[in-house]
Design an enzyme around this catalytic site. Structure first.
Site, short mmCIF file in Angstrom:
data_model
loop_
_atom_site.label_atom_id
_atom_site.label_comp_id
_atom_site.label_asym_id
_atom_site.label_seq_id
_atom_site.Cartn_x
_atom_site.Cartn_y
_atom_site.Cartn_z
CE LYS A 188 -2.65 3.39 1.72
NZ LYS A 188 -2.09 4.75 1.83
N GLY A 241 6.07 5.16 9.02
CA GLY A 241 5.19 6.32 9.04
C GLY A 241 5.06 6.89 10.43
CB SER A 242 2.54 9.18 11.80
OG SER A 242 1.30 8.50 11.77
CB THR A 245 -0.43 5.59 11.14
OG1 THR A 245 -1.00 6.82 10.68
CG2 THR A 245 -0.85 4.46 10.21
N GLY A 246 0.91 3.98 13.52
CA GLY A 246 1.50 2.74 14.03
C GLY A 246 0.69 2.15 15.17
CD GLU A 264 11.62 4.50 10.28
OE1 GLU A 264 11.20 5.41 11.06
OE2 GLU A 264 11.94 4.72 9.12
CB CYS A 299 12.98 8.25 8.69
SG CYS A 299 11.56 7.77 7.68
CD GLU A 398 9.35 12.30 12.33
OE1 GLU A 398 10.35 11.84 11.77
OE2 GLU A 398 8.32 11.62 12.56
#
Length: 494
Positions: A188, A241-242, A245-246, A264, A299, A398
């Site tokens: 995705k 990603g963020s 979301t993780g 990550e 990142c 971040e």
């Protein structure tokens, strides 16, 4: 760099993009589409299929069927290796075309994009292809009347959700070891960076990947990404990603089949400069690149600069001078040092951090504003903010933009406390000419990657992964295989 070819590629229309499922291109099941906006000029580049839950489920079904019937997992590793090597060759042969397409979609400067995207992806596919037939099991040191065998087997269907900043590089970090191990994949891409991943997936089919082994479904995270996380047929989920979301992905895994989830989640990486650094001019130049390349959308970006007080003012002036010399603008111009911010939303977020810091009385040394607005694109001046306090949002959150927070320190212990004073732990750097101090700092800083007298540049031979809220698991190196292999023990009575 072939400027005429770049100009020609830039002018080419981009066809609407469909999913790649079970070896064929398919529109969204409900016919829905969404725009791909170029950050270069803010204009619509093309349209993408807006994936539905049914699309994601169809891709998972194809991947499950392809895994279970052994069309890929059942091949000898040497045969998988041949396909992956051919795939790498095809990606490399079309590197410029792929890079320009990616720049048009996500704004990374072409000088970086060519190396960090298609050429990096090709190198990554080769690396894991070469390792595919060198993975082996073990014989356990058992008693004489028993034989303990440890098999390494592909884990099954992998769901991979990758970000927009380096879609091919990070995508290949997932695809290379997963496919070399014998898994099948549903990928995705990010909503704002899907085109190049679709392109290299097509090249994978051309190289000989059987239908269903690699599927790509474009669309929105809360729909397509959520469907992968909640699927009972996805065995492993990998995500970059963020943190927000993780967390949702972990919750979805717990609600479904307890699939393994590797995350990550970015960082707020400290870049620690001591007065005894071997070359402060070089440290300033490299530190500027470490935060402002790809407009800070990296990142591991060194977004927190911690400088020993005795050299603080001089060093900040040196770094600001490098920032002001950087050419920001058209990412398809090879002279550009920093291209466009990925989206209007990301630009607004970066500017909001600067506004907040300014309102709190922090010193804007350079930058701090949107530039080139007349182009319609999303550009921001490299920004250095001094006198940032450890509890400021700019020191803790971040930004993922071209904004550097600077804080002085007096002692090594204070530097360590500041470096570790964040929820993240992905990367860091230490600049010192004292070998003992360098080793102490590497041990004391809580991060998965600690640079010494440099920033960035680690290659595929070493792992990249975070601690604390930067996530778990590792990309790159042979350790990346651990995510995609299961151990099975055979205990045999002799």
């Amino acid at each position: 760099m072939d400027m005429a070819r770049i100009a020609a590629l830039r002018a080419e229309p981009v066809a609407p993009a469909a999913h790649l499922i079970d070896g064929t291109r398919r529109p969204a099941s409900d016919g829905g589409t969404m725009p791909a906006i170029s950050p270069i000029d803010g204009q619509e580049l093309t349209r993408l299929a807006r994936g539905t839950r049914a699309d994601a489920e169809a891709a998972v079904t194809a991947a499950r069927r392809a895994f279970d019937d052994g069309r890929w997992s059942g091949l000898a590793p040497a045969e998988r290796k041949k396909v992956l090597l051919k795939w790498a060759d095809l990606v490399e042969a079309q590197a410029l075309e792929i890079a320009v397409l990616g720049v048009r979609e996500n704004g990374t400067e072409i000088g970086m994009a060519l190396k960090a995207e298609p050429l990096s992806a090709a190198a990554t596919l080769r690396y894991y292809a070469e390792a595919a037939d060198k993975l082996h099991g073990e014989i356990a040191p058992t008693a004489a009347d028993a034989l303990g065998l440890v098999h390494r087997e592909p884990a099954g269907v992998v769901g991979a959700i990758v970000p927009w900043n380096f879609p091919l590089m990070i995508g290949a970090w997932k695809l290379g070891p997963a496919l070399a191990a014998g898994c099948t994949v549903v990928l995705k891409p990010a909503e704002t960076a899907s085109l190049t991943l679709l392109r290299i997936a097509e090249l994978g089919l051309e190289a000989g990947l059987p239908p269903g082994v690699l599927n790509v479904v474009t669309g929105e995270g809360p729909v397509v990404g959520a469907a992968l996380a909640e699927s009972m047929e996805v065995d492993v989920l990998v995500f970059t990603g963020s943190g927000a979301t993780g967390r949702r992905l972990l919750e979805a895994a717990a609600r479904s089949n307890l699939k393994r989830v590797y995350l990550e989640l970015g960082g707020k990486s400290p870049n620690v400069v001591f007065a005894d650094a071997p070359d402060l001019d070089e440290a300033a130049r490299v530190s500027a690149a470490g935060i402002f390349r790809n407009s800070g959308q990296v990142c591991i970006a060194g977004s927190r600069l911690l400088v020993e007080r005795s050299v603080h003012d001089d060093f900040v002036a040196k770094l600001a001078a490098h920032a002001e010399k950087m050419q920001v603008g058209d990412p398809l111009d090879p002279a550009t040092a920093a291209g466009a911010v990925n989206s209007q939303a990301q630009l607004d977020r970066s500017l909001s951090f600067v506004d907040e810091a300014r309102a709190a009385g922090r010193r804007i040394v350079t930058g701090g504003s949107r530039i080139l607005e007349d182009t319609g694109g999303f550009y921001m001046a490299p920004t250095v903010v001094a006198d940032v306090r450890p509890d400021d949002p700019l020191a803790r959150e971040e930004v993922f933009g071209p904004v550097l927070a600077v804080t002085p320190f007096d002692t090594e212990d204070e530097a360590v406390a500041l470096a570790n004073g964040t929820d993240y732990g992905l990367a860091a750097a230490v600049w010192t000419g004292n070998l003992s101090r360098a080793h102490r700092m590497v041990r004391r800083i809580r991060a998965g990657l600690v640079h010494v007298n440099t920033y960035g540049g680690s290659d595929l031979t070493v792992p990249l992964g975070g601690v604390k809220q930067s996530g778990n698991g590792h990309d790159k190196s042979l350790h990346a295989f651990d995510k995609f292999l299961d151990l099975k023990t055979a205990w045999i009575k002799l």
